[in-house]
Design an enzyme around this catalytic site. Structure first.
Site, short mmCIF file in Angstrom:
data_model
loop_
_atom_site.label_atom_id
_atom_site.label_comp_id
_atom_site.label_asym_id
_atom_site.label_seq_id
_atom_site.Cartn_x
_atom_site.Cartn_y
_atom_site.Cartn_z
N LYS A 202 0.86 -1.19 0.00
CA LYS A 202 0.00 0.00 0.00
C LYS A 202 0.89 1.23 0.00
O LYS A 202 1.71 1.42 0.90
CB LYS A 202 -0.92 0.01 1.22
CG LYS A 202 -1.85 1.22 1.26
CD LYS A 202 -2.76 1.17 2.48
CE LYS A 202 -3.70 2.36 2.53
NZ LYS A 202 -4.57 2.32 3.72
N LYS A 231 1.28 10.14 5.66
CA LYS A 231 1.44 8.76 6.10
C LYS A 231 2.70 8.11 5.52
O LYS A 231 2.80 6.89 5.43
CB LYS A 231 0.20 7.95 5.73
CG LYS A 231 -1.08 8.50 6.35
CD LYS A 231 -2.29 7.61 6.09
CE LYS A 231 -3.54 8.18 6.75
NZ LYS A 231 -4.71 7.28 6.62
N GLU A 247 7.75 -6.59 1.11
CA GLU A 247 6.56 -6.47 1.95
C GLU A 247 5.63 -7.67 1.74
O GLU A 247 5.11 -8.25 2.70
CB GLU A 247 5.80 -5.18 1.62
CG GLU A 247 6.47 -3.90 2.10
CD GLU A 247 6.17 -3.61 3.56
OE1 GLU A 247 5.64 -4.51 4.25
OE2 GLU A 247 6.48 -2.50 4.01
N LYS A 262 -2.24 -1.47 -3.66
CA LYS A 262 -3.10 -0.29 -3.59
C LYS A 262 -2.23 0.96 -3.68
O LYS A 262 -1.23 1.05 -2.95
CB LYS A 262 -3.90 -0.30 -2.28
CG LYS A 262 -4.87 0.87 -2.13
CD LYS A 262 -5.61 0.79 -0.79
CE LYS A 262 -6.59 1.95 -0.67
NZ LYS A 262 -7.29 1.94 0.63
N TYR A 327 -15.38 0.55 -6.73
CA TYR A 327 -16.69 1.16 -6.53
C TYR A 327 -17.57 0.98 -7.76
O TYR A 327 -18.78 1.21 -7.70
CB TYR A 327 -16.52 2.66 -6.23
CG TYR A 327 -15.67 2.92 -5.01
CD1 TYR A 327 -16.21 2.88 -3.72
CD2 TYR A 327 -14.31 3.20 -5.13
CE1 TYR A 327 -15.42 3.10 -2.60
CE2 TYR A 327 -13.51 3.43 -4.02
CZ TYR A 327 -14.07 3.37 -2.76
OH TYR A 327 -13.28 3.59 -1.65
#
Length: 338
Positions: A202, A231, A247, A262, A327
């Site tokens: 991410k 972040k 990761e 993502k 979505y």
């Protein structure tokens, strides 16, 4: 009679396999179906549907509307819903304590989906940012996100979601070691069938803005030492690719059943590398910013809305994704079923 020499490959015409719809479908390398889609939904604790201004055509759903969405997903052949909550500010604090409340909005949303359409999978986001007043995914102390203290709270949140009936837990926080901690806690409590879909790669992306609007996330970077501006200390640097493989490898070793990249379209190279390197179910998230860009352009008449929806989703499959969180799921499923 002397014949003229033949040109190399005289009969080769690539266009022959493109000349009609039936042959294009027959030789198509990548196929997109409703079974490849996970419907990303945002639920709120009020009545009716609340449009999200930065995501044209998308609304927060009430619990009854969420139940109706589950039934629609079942009818359309969409395998699962990914649930994200809009939490009222009265329930937010610096530690995100409400995330583990067994009567909170997420727990009730899971129950509503399972009552309405038990055949539809439920994926729950494991993250504190919808529940913190500062909008970060972890516990903050002196301007730093504390890894172990955050993981402890994520475990409590995840166990609550498992008890509520979630099928898949999807930690999106990017704390180190959280997948192993979640798997150990699930096994210890007997939730051996609950799956983990890790947000393994991410990125600290600028494409998340409309989502923060959709869930009413706290505003980052208020100037306080207790509210870092971004972040970047825990989400990945967009410039890195090899780091993504490290990761993913760690999360698989810790017990992830599936992994995710993502955002989606700007990181198709990462989707391809991960799917090829690990041969595990690899998912991509077509995030809010991607949705908003396509819809805004389509509403201005600059893009053909239906074509770009399916084209963008097919790109994930072409890159090696097992499925896509989007979505657009119900809209795409209806088009694919037509």
């Amino acid at each position: 009679m002397t014949r003229a020499p033949l040109a190399p490959f005289p009969a080769l015409r690539m266009r022959r396999l493109r000349q009609a719809d039936w042959i294009r479908r027959l030789v198509r390398e990548t196929t997109l179906t409703p079974a490849d889609l996970i419907w990303s939904v945002v639920v709120h604790d009020g009545e009716g549907k609340v449009p999200v201004a930065s995501m044209p055509g998308m609304s927060r759903l009430s619990i009854p509307d969420l139940a109706a969405a589950a039934r629609e997903a079942r009818a359309l052949g969409i395998p699962a819903l990914a649930v994200f909550p809009f939490i009222d500010g009265v329930h937010k604090d610096a530690l995100g304590a409400h995330a583990a409340d067994p009567e909170n909005l997420v727990a009730r949303a899971v129950a509503a989906i399972k009552d309405a359409a038990p055949e539809v999978g439920v994926i729950c986001d494991v993250a504190l940012d919808p529940f913190t007043d500062h909008g970060h995914d972890g516990v903050i102390e002196n301007g730093r996100i504390l890894n172990e203290a955050t993981v402890e709270r994520l475990v409590a949140q995840a166990l609550m979601q498992a008890r509520a009936g979630a099928d898949v837990l999807a930690p999106s926080d990017m704390m180190d070691g959280r997948v192993g901690a979640l798997r150990q806690a699930l096994e210890a409590e007997g939730h051996t069938d609950v799956m983990i879909m890790s947000y393994a790669a991410k990125y600290a992306s600028g494409f998340y803005g409309p989502y923060r609007d959709a869930i009413g996330s706290g505003k980052l970077g208020t100037g306080s030492v207790e509210n870092p501006a971004d972040k970047k200390t825990y989400q990945m640097d967009p410039a890195n690719t090899n780091e993504a493989l490290r990761e993913v490898a760690l999360d698989i070793a810790e017990g992830a059943d599936m992994v995710m990249v993502k955002p989606g379209m700007p990181y198709l190279d990462i989707v391809q590398r991960v799917s090829e390197a690990f041969a595990v179910p690899t998912f991509a998230f077509q995030v809010s910013g991607e949705y908003a860009m396509l819809m805004a352009a389509a509403q201005n008449g600059w893009l053909d809305e239906e074509r770009v929806i399916l084209e963008s989703l097919s790109a994930f499959k072409r890159a090696g994704a097992a499925g896509v969180l989007t979505y657009f799921a119900p809209r795409a499923a209806r088009m694919l079923g037509a």
